[in-house]
Design a protein around this motif. Structure first.
Motif, short mmCIF file in Angstrom:
data_model
loop_
_atom_site.label_atom_id
_atom_site.label_comp_id
_atom_site.label_asym_id
_atom_site.label_seq_id
_atom_site.Cartn_x
_atom_site.Cartn_y
_atom_site.Cartn_z
N UNK A 224 0.84 -1.20 0.00
CA UNK A 224 0.00 0.00 0.00
C UNK A 224 0.87 1.25 0.00
N UNK B 243 -2.27 11.50 7.00
CA UNK B 243 -3.72 11.43 6.85
C UNK B 243 -4.12 10.39 5.80
N UNK B 244 -3.35 10.40 4.70
CA UNK B 244 -3.67 9.48 3.63
C UNK B 244 -3.47 8.04 4.08
N UNK C 251 2.13 15.77 6.88
CA UNK C 251 0.75 15.85 7.35
C UNK C 251 -0.19 15.18 6.36
N UNK C 252 0.02 15.46 5.07
CA UNK C 252 -0.84 14.85 4.06
C UNK C 252 -0.66 13.34 4.04
N UNK D 297 -7.99 2.57 7.08
CA UNK D 297 -9.42 2.41 7.38
C UNK D 297 -10.11 1.66 6.25
N UNK D 298 -9.74 1.99 5.00
CA UNK D 298 -10.37 1.31 3.86
C UNK D 298 -10.01 -0.17 3.86
N UNK D 299 -8.78 -0.50 4.24
CA UNK D 299 -8.38 -1.90 4.27
C UNK D 299 -9.13 -2.65 5.37
N UNK D 300 -9.29 -2.01 6.51
CA UNK D 300 -10.07 -2.62 7.58
C UNK D 300 -11.50 -2.87 7.12
N UNK D 301 -12.05 -1.89 6.41
CA UNK D 301 -13.43 -2.01 5.96
C UNK D 301 -13.58 -3.15 4.97
N UNK E 56 -3.68 6.91 7.02
CA UNK E 56 -4.77 6.55 7.94
C UNK E 56 -6.02 6.15 7.17
N UNK E 57 -6.31 6.92 6.12
CA UNK E 57 -7.51 6.61 5.33
C UNK E 57 -7.38 5.27 4.61
N UNK E 58 -6.19 5.00 4.08
CA UNK E 58 -6.00 3.71 3.41
C UNK E 58 -6.17 2.58 4.41
#
Lengths: 268, 561
Positions: free
Chosen positions: A152, A202-203, A198-199, A209-213, A205-207
């Motif tokens: 990732x 954040x990115x 910072x970017x 979360x998407x993988x967990x989902x 973290x979002x990836x």
């Protein structure tokens, strides 16, 4: 990624990435532990030829990629030649002292660098990161959480580069004037590192979360199925044989046709 | 858990659990570092097969609620929370907002395989299931092994939906899936959602609701404090809470029309009669006499202008002129070269051809002296990037604007005073000491526009400034642009929003495949003359605004009769 696109698929592409990785690490050790100038020179030569043939990349392209390593060859060998220790002085001028020993050791170092580069590129040019991590998961039981987080993050790298370009443009637009000297470099680095970090955080973290989902369970390697199966095949044997033969060739050539014939280059 | 079902007999509770797809009761949740509870004793449930839309202002906790309902909080994201009942569905899928951060693999098939691997699906069945899922969302790819980066943003979102479908979800959670898409992509994702929603429960959070406002069964409206204000069928909610929808900045159907009727909107969209302007007072409040106007020069004049990337022209304009007080909307499909146009005008891409700025030639060339001279001239242009965060330089909001002014060699005291005035105008006063990153998305955007506007540039370039913003922020940005336009600044704004092009802009430039294919006055500019109908029809079929067309048509027939 596209620049590595091979024009031909060779045995090396078909071999199991884990076997290749093991093999290349073996070759690395061999090169590190070699102290014979002739042997190292022949290694550099033989593995460069292997690279040109087995990578499947167009030879002119491959030679282009080797240019940086040639520069490394020149810089590392010349600095060793000019500043290395030695008894038989050939030439001396101020700080520079070229001795016979330092000259040969410089060459030795340069050839070692080329040999390393070729061996490394043999793996890099023929193995995609996805293949490598898939086979590491299947053959060496690497936990999926490490493998997928690596894959990732590789996907995220181009985005960081894109943002770096935008940041550079934005700084220009905002009228940031370059400050010269070390202080300038430090403050400039800060202007890039903070927003990009910072970017990226954040990115990431979002990836995650998407993988967990997507019901990713990082530890559940046992029940996991794999889209790309990696088995050992006859290509693995072929590649092992081929590279071992290449190493033997270098050794034999060094024995029969020594260019320098000075044996161990270490200074004691 | 037991508290909630105290009053019910076992039979009843079994029945309700069968009907309810998701449910949370008495939810209390607080993010670390925040002062107040995000939710205080909130209860929410959705029946099986129900399509629910959650609405509310930014930051009211809709997305957090979605994560609680799916069980992501507290399972994956640890946030202190407490609730009496949390019923998580057995199977669920999730689609997030950002198309670029939903995938962990480089290729389409590998990404879909990632989901199937997680479910331990045998390898032989994988391809078949991938194809079925892609078909369901209407994603027709020639080759499954295709790099995800080659897909458009809209296609990426449909891929995200397809990978959610592989989980065979009973409930689909959609967290603003269309917020970062252009109108075309928005339409595609919603038609894909509608196509797959049969027999599934849908919980949707979204600001842009034109496409599905009347498709959902139920709308739940949240207050800024995270309380449920209203809960009912869409028609009822939209009728009863019109004021709230407006103030929360939700893109409800007809939001543009309502805004146009408000006092601010009337001013912003006030028609400008192009013909009058040519002869007389072109700028409101300009009061210029006739000779003055006749001498008015274009602020930008381009001839055979080409912007280059890697020695290849990515944008070419045969000739174009921009006058002070123009508001030009630059429209066109993705990747057509709209942003490249702005970058090459700003001198960030190499350019060729004639380029005059404020009557002076901008000379292209690499020599140091030429470059310095060019950079000095181009300081007359302000630029606003899409991502405000990448534009901030200082650690205090107050310093951001001051910095822009100091660069222009303004004395510090004057710069400070002017910056204060500027921040006040942009509604950012009183937070000078905070870090720019601590602002809300709308405030960040305003600050980035403020830094560019404070210098009172002759030209302001904006790259999709309203992208992903709610209605309130969008209107606020347009109002700021209009104020600046009235003082004579020329504005070029890249946008996908046809309403902006037609209602707020004075001219529309259309860019396709690296060429300026048409440039025409907008309906607003031609303010009631015959060209109006023509213009609207000319905007490449993307005119997704039948209301404007019909209004223009009326006007036209009115004039001719």
């Amino acid at each position: 990624m596209n620049i590595w696109n091979p024009v031909r698929i060779t045995w090396l592409h078909r071999a199991n990435p884990v076997v290749k990785l093991g093999l290349i690490i073996g070759l690395f050790f061999m090169t590190v532990l070699t102290h014979n100038l002739d042997f190292v020179m022949y290694q550099a030569f033989v593995f460069t030829v292997c690279l040109l043939v087995l990578s499947g990349v167009k030879p002119w392209k491959m030679l282009l990629f080797l240019i940086p390593f040639l520069l490394a060859f020149i810089s590392s060998s010349s600095s060793m030649m000019l500043f290395g220790k030695g008894d038989t002085i050939w030439w001396e001028w101020g700080l520079f002292r070229v001795s016979e020993e330092s000259f040969y050791r410089g060459l030795h170092l340069g050839f070692k660098g080329i040999a390393f580069a070729s061996e490394g590129l043999l793996l890099v040019t023929t193995t995609s990161s996805v293949d490598l991590f898939y086979s590491l998961m299947q053959k060496l039981r690497l936990a999926p959480k490490y493998a997928y987080s690596f894959m990732a993050s590789i996907r995220l790298l181009p985005m960081v580069w894109e943002e770096y370009v935008i940041r550079r443009q934005a700084l220009k637009v905002r009228g940031v004037l370059p400050i010269r000297g070390i202080r300038g470099i430090v403050s400039r680095a800060g202007l890039y590192v903070v927003p990009l970090l910072a970017q990226s955080i954040r990115r990431a973290h979002r990836v995650a979360a998407a993988m967990e989902a997507k019901q990713f369970d990082g530890d559940g390697a046992k029940s996991r199925t794999y889209y790309y199966p990696f088995r050992y095949s006859r290509y693995d044997l072929l590649v092992i044989g081929l590279l071992a033969a290449a190493a033997c060739c270098a050794y034999i050539a060094a024995g029969y046709f020594p260019w320098f014939g000075i044996g161990d280059v270490r200074f004691d | 858990m037991s508290n909630a079902v105290v009053g019910l007999t076992p039979a009843q509770s079994a029945e309700t659990s069968l009907e309810q797809a998701v449910c949370v009761e008495g939810l209390r949740l607080k993010y670390p570092g925040e002062d107040r509870l995000m939710f205080k004793d909130l209860s929410f449930s959705a029946a099986r097969g129900e399509k629910v839309l959650l609405l509310g202002p930014s930051g009211c906790g809709k997305s957090t609620l979605l994560q609680v309902l799916s069980g992501m909080i507290p399972r994956a994201t640890e946030v202190p929370m407490k609730c009496e009942v949390q019923r998580v569905p057995d199977s669920w899928g999730y689609v997030f907002q950002d198309p670029d951060t939903q995938f962990c693999m480089p290729y389409v098939d590998e990404e879909l395989a990632f989901v199937l691997e997680n479910l331990s699906v045998p390898r032989e069945e994988m391809r078949e299931r991938m194809q079925a899922a892609l078909e369901e969302v209407g994603l027709d790819l020639d080759e499954l092994h295709m790099p995800i980066t080659h897909l458009s943003q809209g296609m990426k979102q449909r891929l995200a939906l397809a990978s959610a479908l592989l989980l065979e979800p009973e409930v689909l959670f959609l967290d603003e899936p269309s917020a970062l898409l252009d109108p075309e992509g928005r339409e595609q994702i919603w038609s894909a959602v509608k196509a797959v929603s049969e027999g599934r429960t849908l919980i949707i959070v979204e600001h842009r609701i034109e496409e599905m406002a009347h498709y959902v069964d139920r709308v739940v409206l949240f207050s800024p404090e995270g309380e449920i204000l209203g809960d009912g069928p869409p028609a009822v909610i939209f009728a009863d809470y019109e004021q709230e929808l407006k103030s929360y900045g939700i893109w409800y159907p007809g939001v543009w029309k309502d805004y146009a009727r408000s006092p601010a909107g009337k001013e912003l969209f006030a028609p400008i009669d192009g013909k009058d302007q040519v002869a007389g007072n072109r700028l409101p409040g300009d009061g210029g006499t006739l000779p003055d106007v006749l001498h008015r020069e274009p602020v930008i004049r381009l001839g055979a202008f080409r912007g280059m990337r890697w020695n290849k022209p990515v944008i070419s304009l045969p000739s174009a002129e921009v006058y002070p007080g123009d508001f030009i909307a630059v429209i066109g499909p993705n990747g057509a070269g709209k942003s490249s146009l702005l970058l090459s005008l700003m001198g960030l891409l190499r350019a060729e051809g004639t380029y005059e700025l404020c009557g002076e030639k901008v000379i292209q060339g690499k020599r140091r002296k030429v470059r310095k001279e060019r950079e000095r001239k181009l300081r007359q242009i302000g630029f606003v990037f899409q991502n405000p965060e990448l534009q901030f330089l200082t650690e205090r909001i107050g310093d951001e604007v001051v910095y822009s002014l100091l660069v222009d060699q303004m004395p510090p005291e004057e710069a400070q005073m002017q910056a204060d005035r500027c921040l006040e105008r942009f509604g950012l006063k009183g937070m000078d000491g905070r870090h720019p990153y601590q602002l809300s998305t709308g405030q960040k955007r305003r600050l980035s526009v403020a830094t560019a506007m404070a210098r009172q540039p002759a030209v302001l370039l904006l790259d999709e400034p309203t992208f992903g913003q709610d209605a309130r922020n969008t209107f606020a940005i347009l109002e700021m642009c209009e104020q600046l336009r009235c003082t004579g600044t020329a504005i070029l704004m890249v946008t996908h929003e046809m309403e902006i092009a037609q209602r707020a802009a004075t001219h529309i430039w259309e860019i396709r495949e690296g060429q300026l294919t048409s440039s025409m006055p907008s309906p607003r500019w031609s303010g009631g003359t015959e060209s109006k109908r023509h213009t609207v029809a000319g905007v490449n079929g993307a005119a997704d605004t039948p209301s404007v067309i019909s209004a223009a048509h009326h006007h036209h027939t009115g004039v001719s009769s």
